[in-house]
Design an enzyme around this catalytic site. Structure first.
Site, mmCIF file in Angstrom:
data_model
loop_
_atom_site.group_PDB
_atom_site.id
_atom_site.type_symbol
_atom_site.label_atom_id
_atom_site.label_comp_id
_atom_site.label_asym_id
_atom_site.label_seq_id
_atom_site.Cartn_x
_atom_site.Cartn_y
_atom_site.Cartn_z
ATOM 1 C CE LYS A 1 -3.483 2.339 2.787
ATOM 2 N NZ LYS A 1 -4.422 2.267 3.891
ATOM 3 C CD GLU B 1 9.294 -5.860 7.319
ATOM 4 O OE1 GLU B 1 8.982 -4.769 6.774
ATOM 5 O OE2 GLU B 1 9.103 -6.104 8.524
ATOM 6 C CG HIS C 1 -4.894 -36.069 16.977
ATOM 7 N ND1 HIS C 1 -5.125 -37.300 17.561
ATOM 8 C CD2 HIS C 1 -5.874 -35.912 16.040
ATOM 9 C CE1 HIS C 1 -6.156 -37.869 16.985
ATOM 10 N NE2 HIS C 1 -6.643 -37.046 16.063
ATOM 11 C CD GLU D 1 -1.851 -4.433 11.400
ATOM 12 O OE1 GLU D 1 -2.508 -4.218 10.363
ATOM 13 O OE2 GLU D 1 -0.641 -4.698 11.376
ATOM 14 N N GLY E 1 -4.831 -1.922 5.068
ATOM 15 C CA GLY E 1 -4.035 -3.058 4.593
ATOM 16 C C GLY E 1 -4.705 -4.389 4.868
ATOM 17 N NE ARG E 2 -6.533 -3.684 10.947
ATOM 18 C CZ ARG E 2 -5.836 -2.574 11.092
ATOM 19 N NH1 ARG E 2 -4.653 -2.448 10.502
ATOM 20 N NH2 ARG E 2 -6.301 -1.571 11.804
ATOM 21 C CE LYS F 1 5.742 -0.877 10.120
ATOM 22 N NZ LYS F 1 4.809 -0.116 9.299
#
Ligand code: F6P
Length: 550
Positions: free
Chosen positions: A212, A218, A391, A360, A274-275, A515
């Site tokens: 965005k 990253e 399990h 978030e 973003g999410r 960050k």
């Protein structure tokens, strides 16, 4: 920053006090008794939305609980905030932005305005551009620098620019041609990119750089390495980038600065969080995989639930119900976490996606006016696909000391593409699905254990308290249309909770400090640059540098 929708403190409302009293009276009421007292409970506490059937009968609630929760929602004006969101008002107050992911799936004729401009034509223009591009790639008509058609698509992004498309690709991979390789790179650990490209022919590979902001360290680092790898493999110069890199972003300037032609940029807007973005241009990798028609079917699924959320009365409103149940457990049962347990192998990334969506959005501790909250906000969201969890960690849900509300998500029919021989296990999968919510709700009493002849000293160990709350979401089949419905359901559930808790669900300032510190520490690691460090971090970095021979 606008102060619209700033409400009085939640915990000082009479509706909160009424719920608190009700909780005391509710005490240890057991679901066994609730079901025994109401033969219609299993049907009555259910709601249908599109292809989703939600059973919320296995909860620690009665009609009074639901009524009081709805009164709380009314007092918090959840409906008012919802309508403001759909109208395009700037309800993300700390960033002064509209919150309009619902516009991403609005039909062409809809009119939704931000700052006086109808955003819907722009949404459809981008969808059309994505569709034309996706069709070209799928048809083998998008030709790489050396003349070979693209057969590999690598999405480079992180957070919302990765989790959504990856989750949806995994969920819908049976709708994608199997000779198209689609991979996702997010971690700045070079191993992620290396493993994604090491067996690919660069000449057939398209990188989709999804960001965005186009400043996320990253993503830019991985995209830069990918460009170096590609140009090295092709023994080509910068001119090869145009055929092998496209960008998904709101930031044309940075896209250009990276060297991607803005003609190969697919745009979205600052009113898409973003999410909440994988149904925007961020979904290009998914659209290439499943095709524009299926992508549009998915958008229709989102829209169906948007309309339900916007128009259904609170007592039949699925996101409202799910949101309020979470408020109930967080506030009055001290539930710290919420498990999401999909009974579909294809939903392997579903819970990871919901972690960002929920945590978030609602991992906040000040209210919309900046005052500290004195009530639980967003839960820890976790879970993996059934039956594997059974399990591993289900033991703790069944017999541990914690209240863990859980969503069980399952499907009536196995995934479309499963050959008969493999689809045969679906009944067994779903038998487990139904059995777990039954066991969690009703448990097994000491007398029932004794009746099986269990020695007295083992009775406490083999007893199941039960009374563990679950929602069952039974959908028809995992198709794009159904996935859109499921995701919109969770988006709006998160919205409802944020509205009740009176927090801004649409900012994420909590990710910033890490960050900034990482940026400051990088030169310290690399070349021992001077920095004021606490003794713990200083010792750790000294050890790290020694290990690196520095
Ligand atoms: O750091 C958090 C975050 O901003 C998320 O909200 C977002 O989804 C992710 O980073 C990626 O951001 P971008 O798409 O701008 O690269």
């Amino acid at each position: 920053m606008t102060s619209a929708h700033v409400a009085p403190r939640l915990d000082r409302r009479p509706e909160w006090a009424a719920l608190s009293d009700h909780r005391k009276r509710f005490g240890d009421t057991h679901m066994r008794d609730l079901f025994a007292a109401d033969p219609g409970r299993g049907q009555r506490y259910s709601v249908r939305v599109g292809d989703l059937y939600l059973d919320y009968s296995k909860h620690l609630i009665n009609d009074e609980t639901l009524g009081l929760l709805r009164e709380l929602a009314a007092a918090a004006d959840v409906v008012g905030l919802r309508d403001a969101m759909f109208r395009g008002e700037k309800i993300n107050i700390t960033e002064d932005r509209a919150v309009l992911h619902t516009a991403l799936r609005a039909p062409r004729h809809a009119v939704i305005e931000v700052d006086g401009e109808n955003v819907v034509p722009g949404v459809h223009a981008v969808l059309d551009k994505m569709a034309a591009f996706a069709d070209q790639v799928r048809a083998g008509a998008w030709i790489g620098h050396t003349g070979k058609p693209i057969r590999n698509v690598v999405n480079i992004g992180i957070g919302g620019s990765d989790l959504g498309p990856e989750m949806a690709y995994e969920a819908l991979r049976t709708f994608a041609p199997r000779d198209l390789t689609v991979r996702f790179v997010s971690n700045v650990d070079g191993a992620n990119l290396y493993e994604a490209v090491r067996d690919l022919d660069a000449a057939e590979t398209l990188f989709i750089v999804a960001s965005k902001t186009f400043t996320t360290i990253e993503t830019i680092t991985n995209a830069t390495t990918a460009r170096t790898w590609l140009l090295g493999q092709l023994r080509a110069g910068q001119e090869a980038v145009a055929k092998h890199f496209v960008a998904l972003s709101t930031n044309a300037e940075q896209v250009e600065a990276f060297g991607i032609d803005t003609a190969n940029m697919f745009e979205f807007w600052d009113w898409v969080g973003g999410r909440y973005s994988y149904d925007s241009a961020i979904g290009l990798s998914l659209m290439i995989a499943i095709g524009p028609d299926q992508f549009r079917a998915m958008l229709d699924g989102f829209h169906l639930v948007d309309e339900h959320f916007r128009t259904a009365p609170p007592e039949e409103n699925a996101p409202m119900l799910l949101g309020l149940l979470g408020v109930w457990y967080g506030a009055f049962f001290d539930a710290q976490s919420h498990a999401v347990l999909p009974y579909s192998h294809y939903l392997s990334k579903f819970t990871a996606y919901l972690q960002q969506l929920d945590m978030e959005s609602n991992g906040k501790s000040v209210d919309r006016s900046g005052q500290p909250v004195d009530w639980q906000t967003g839960p820890i969201v976790w879970g993996t696909p059934g039956t594997n969890g059974q399990h591993a960690y289900y033991q703790l849900i069944h017999q541990g000391t914690k209240t863990i509300p859980a969503d069980f998500v399952g499907f009536t029919a196995p995934s479309c593409a499963l050959p008969e021989a493999f689809a045969g296990a679906h009944d067994l999968l779903m038998a487990n699905f139904f059995a777990q919510t039954q066991a969690l709700a009703f448990g097994k009493t000491p007398d029932e254990v004794r009746a099986e002849g269990v020695p007295e000293e083992l009775v406490p160990h083999k007893t199941f308290r039960g009374n563990h709350p679950t929602t069952t979401i039974l959908a028809t089949r995992l198709t794009p249309h159904v996935l859109g419905q499921l995701i919109a359901l969770y988006e709006h559930k998160v919205f409802v909770q944020g509205a009740v808790w009176n927090i801004d669900s649409f900012d994420q300032w909590g990710v910033e400090l890490g960050k900034v510190l990482a940026k400051r520490l990088e030169p310290v690691l690399e070349n021992g640059a001077e920095a004021e460090l606490d003794t713990s971090t200083a010792a750790l970095i000294a050890r790290y540098r020694a290990g690196r021979g520095r």
